[in-house]
Design a protein around this motif. Structure first.
Motif, PDB file in Angstrom:
ATOM      1  N   SER A  90      16.179 -15.361  46.584  1.00 38.53           N
ATOM      2  CA  SER A  90      17.461 -14.678  46.474  1.00 38.53           C
ATOM      3  C   SER A  90      18.049 -14.433  47.860  1.00 38.53           C
ATOM      4  O   SER A  90      17.317 -14.229  48.833  1.00 38.53           O
ATOM      5  CB  SER A  90      17.285 -13.357  45.736  1.00 38.53           C
ATOM      6  OG  SER A  90      18.505 -12.655  45.666  1.00 38.53           O
ATOM      7  N   ASN A 120      16.620 -11.135  35.255  1.00 40.58           N
ATOM      8  CA  ASN A 120      17.522 -11.803  36.197  1.00 40.58           C
ATOM      9  C   ASN A 120      18.123 -10.828  37.190  1.00 40.58           C
ATOM     10  O   ASN A 120      18.355 -11.159  38.351  1.00 40.58           O
ATOM     11  CB  ASN A 120      18.644 -12.521  35.443  1.00 40.58           C
ATOM     12  CG  ASN A 120      18.145 -13.724  34.672  1.00 40.58           C
ATOM     13  OD1 ASN A 120      17.114 -14.298  35.016  1.00 40.58           O
ATOM     14  ND2 ASN A 120      18.865 -14.095  33.616  1.00 40.58           N
ATOM     15  N   ASP A 162      21.730 -11.706  43.772  1.00 39.61           N
ATOM     16  CA  ASP A 162      22.208 -12.975  43.200  1.00 39.61           C
ATOM     17  C   ASP A 162      22.300 -12.866  41.685  1.00 39.61           C
ATOM     18  O   ASP A 162      23.249 -13.351  41.066  1.00 39.61           O
ATOM     19  CB  ASP A 162      21.267 -14.117  43.574  1.00 39.61           C
ATOM     20  CG  ASP A 162      21.443 -14.553  45.025  1.00 39.61           C
ATOM     21  OD1 ASP A 162      22.380 -14.047  45.686  1.00 39.61           O
ATOM     22  OD2 ASP A 162      20.648 -15.389  45.498  1.00 39.61           O
ATOM     23  N   GLY A 163      21.302 -12.207  41.079  1.00 42.09           N
ATOM     24  CA  GLY A 163      21.330 -12.025  39.635  1.00 42.09           C
ATOM     25  C   GLY A 163      22.489 -11.151  39.199  1.00 42.09           C
ATOM     26  O   GLY A 163      23.135 -11.421  38.174  1.00 42.09           O
ATOM     27  N   ARG A 220      25.342 -10.792  40.791  1.00 38.09           N
ATOM     28  CA  ARG A 220      26.568 -11.578  40.982  1.00 38.09           C
ATOM     29  C   ARG A 220      26.739 -12.579  39.844  1.00 38.09           C
ATOM     30  O   ARG A 220      27.855 -12.746  39.315  1.00 38.09           O
ATOM     31  CB  ARG A 220      26.503 -12.315  42.319  1.00 38.09           C
ATOM     32  CG  ARG A 220      27.777 -13.088  42.647  1.00 38.09           C
ATOM     33  CD  ARG A 220      27.602 -13.842  43.948  1.00 38.09           C
ATOM     34  NE  ARG A 220      26.495 -14.790  43.852  1.00 38.09           N
ATOM     35  CZ  ARG A 220      26.053 -15.503  44.877  1.00 38.09           C
ATOM     36  NH1 ARG A 220      26.613 -15.357  46.066  1.00 38.09           N
ATOM     37  NH2 ARG A 220      25.049 -16.341  44.722  1.00 38.09           N
ATOM     38  N   ASP A 221      25.653 -13.233  39.446  1.00 37.36           N
ATOM     39  CA  ASP A 221      25.738 -14.195  38.344  1.00 37.36           C
ATOM     40  C   ASP A 221      26.110 -13.493  37.034  1.00 37.36           C
ATOM     41  O   ASP A 221      26.859 -14.031  36.205  1.00 37.36           O
ATOM     42  CB  ASP A 221      24.416 -14.931  38.175  1.00 37.36           C
ATOM     43  CG  ASP A 221      24.111 -15.837  39.362  1.00 37.36           C
ATOM     44  OD1 ASP A 221      25.052 -16.135  40.119  1.00 37.36           O
ATOM     45  OD2 ASP A 221      22.936 -16.210  39.526  1.00 37.36           O
ATOM     46  N   LEU A 222      25.572 -12.289  36.840  1.00 37.36           N
ATOM     47  CA  LEU A 222      25.877 -11.543  35.624  1.00 37.36           C
ATOM     48  C   LEU A 222      27.350 -11.226  35.535  1.00 37.36           C
ATOM     49  O   LEU A 222      27.984 -11.440  34.492  1.00 37.36           O
ATOM     50  CB  LEU A 222      25.040 -10.260  35.594  1.00 37.36           C
ATOM     51  CG  LEU A 222      25.260  -9.334  34.396  1.00 37.36           C
ATOM     52  CD1 LEU A 222      24.842 -10.024  33.101  1.00 37.36           C
ATOM     53  CD2 LEU A 222      24.496  -8.028  34.564  1.00 37.36           C
ATOM     54  N   GLY A 236      29.683 -12.790  37.109  1.00 33.81           N
ATOM     55  CA  GLY A 236      30.398 -14.063  37.030  1.00 33.81           C
ATOM     56  C   GLY A 236      30.483 -14.570  35.614  1.00 33.81           C
ATOM     57  O   GLY A 236      31.518 -15.100  35.183  1.00 33.81           O
ATOM     58  N   LYS A 237      29.403 -14.393  34.841  1.00 32.90           N
ATOM     59  CA  LYS A 237      29.401 -14.840  33.449  1.00 32.90           C
ATOM     60  C   LYS A 237      30.372 -14.025  32.624  1.00 32.90           C
ATOM     61  O   LYS A 237      31.011 -14.512  31.683  1.00 32.90           O
ATOM     62  CB  LYS A 237      27.992 -14.730  32.879  1.00 32.90           C
ATOM     63  CG  LYS A 237      27.014 -15.749  33.451  1.00 32.90           C
ATOM     64  CD  LYS A 237      25.626 -15.551  32.871  1.00 32.90           C
ATOM     65  CE  LYS A 237      24.637 -16.544  33.479  1.00 32.90           C
ATOM     66  NZ  LYS A 237      23.259 -16.334  32.928  1.00 32.90           N
TER      67      LYS A 237
END
Length: 419
Positions: free
Chosen positions: A109, A378, A409-410, A412-414, A416-417
């Protein structure tokens, strides 16, 4: 009154009688101040060794290395706490700031943050705890910045009728780490420590502060074992290289400068399962306090202590920590602490841990097994570690550590989704 707080009360009572005490008594009070600063770990060492004190030889030669600000020596995170307090060469994670900040450039990460809580010496008393927060961010692919804050509270102490003091210690540090090759990295950390062991009880006491630096190295590579590509790593961390600390008297005390060397080996069992083995060796780079000789007067001993111990600089103390044991080579080997641990991981989601920590009976006899577990999602991970004493009367028995870490990172991805 719990046994742990007796040195604090004695110290304050000695301060009340300051003007009526002789020079020798003042020296004794100053010595008590060192023991107060060292209280958390030295008391644990002494208590766990009481079963051995019946032997005259052990009693006469029992001489643990003494340092101030001993909260710096308490492992903050539950992951390492579950594998025997091992961390110099284990897989890089958010907690690397304490164990080896040179590992950060190898993290998967790009950023992370964690908070840790450890109730301390619960076998002796309540109210003592360590709180720690740490985080890092990678800068590009080859370097990282990291920082942590540590707060150690001794709870509330009833010093005398109507007076309550709240001794505590804290520190803040920051580190810069960089890859020097695809397999090798180095880091430098700077640290400020603050120790208020008397709670500002009166004008004759003062809090102490110190500055220190860490130097860390990390190397990992991959080896083939049959059809499996295994990871081999080693790490080195020399931490708390810095000034001595003073509490308002004529003496200054050593901070816990420590040399940590570690090795780890990870074996992938299949696509979803892997197991890692790790070991650390530690040595305090602090000179041993000279013991009083049988035919030596108290006044002569105090003068020798000042000359050979208290007046020694921190850098000189680092070099003299090798070869200064009155027990010779055997005594030097007894100053080494070692830890071993194993960690099983399933699908990078669930982890089981076990370990063992060993310390010589001449240095405190802190011997304990550890177990732990972790669950990773995540976005965050939760870890717990538990201490099981293997030596009698060990106040570290049943110590529980809890850690909560967040993967940036997790997160941010969450988000983003969701968009």
């Amino acid at each position: 009154m719990p046994l742990f707080f007796q040195p604090i009360i004695q110290h304050i009572q000695h301060k009340k009688m300051q003007h009526r005490q002789s020079h020798i008594q003042c020296q004794t009070r100053t010595s008590n101040k060192l023991w107060l600063a060292s209280g958390t770990l030295l008391l644990a060492a002494f208590t766990s060794s009481q079963t051995v004190m019946a032997d005259d030889e052990v009693r006469d030669q029992f001489n643990p290395v003494r340092t101030a600000v001993n909260s710096q020596s308490i492992a903050p995170d539950a992951r390492a706490g579950g594998i025997g307090d091992v961390g110099a060469a284990t897989d890089p994670d958010v907690h690397s700031q304490y164990w080896n900040p040179a590992k950060y450039p190898f993290t998967i990460s790009r950023a992370g943050f964690a908070i840790n809580y450890t109730p301390w010496l619960r076998k002796l008393t309540t109210g003592i705890a360590l709180l720690n927060a740490t985080g890092y961010v990678r800068l590009g692919d080859y370097q990282a910045l990291s920082a942590s804050v540590r707060y150690f509270t001794l709870g509330e102490v009833d010093a005398s009728k109507g007076i309550t003091v709240k001794p505590y210690e804290m520190s803040v540090d920051a580190a810069y780490s960089r890859m020097l090759s695809e397999k090798f990295s180095a880091a430098v950390a700077l640290r400020y420590m603050y120790s208020d062991i008397t709670g500002h009880y009166d004008d004759n006491t003062s809090a102490g502060s110190a500055f220190a630096a860490d130097i860390a190295l990390y190397y990992n590579t991959y080896l083939m074992m049959g059809q499996r590509e295994c990871q081999l790593a080693w790490g080195l961390n020399i931490n708390n290289i810095g000034s001595k600390i003073s509490y308002g008297d004529d003496r200054s005390y050593f901070i816990p400068t420590n040399l940590r060397l570690g090795l780890s080996y990870m074996i992938p069992l299949n696509e979803y399962n892997r197991i890692s083995f790790a070991a650390d060796v530690n040595k305090l780079l602090v000179p041993s306090m000279p013991l009083q000789k049988a035919d030596e007067l108290d006044e002569d001993y105090q003068e020798r202590l000042d000359r050979e111990y208290y007046n020694k600089s921190s850098i000189s103390g680092i070099f003299s920590s090798f070869g200064d044991s009155e027990r010779g080579f055997k005594g030097e080997m007894e100053e080494l602490q070692w830890s071993i641990g194993a960690e099983y991981t399933y699908n990078d989601k669930f982890t089981l841990r076990a370990g063992y920590h060993h310390e010589s009976k001449m240095q405190g006899n802190r011997k304990y097994a550890t177990v732990g577990a972790g669950f990773r999602m995540n976005v965050m991970s939760i870890d717990a570690g538990y201490v099981i004493a293997t030596s009698a009367s060990n106040p570290l028995d049943q110590t529980l550590r809890v850690s909560l870490a967040f993967d940036m990172d997790g997160i941010r991805d969450l988000f983003g989704k969701r968009r």
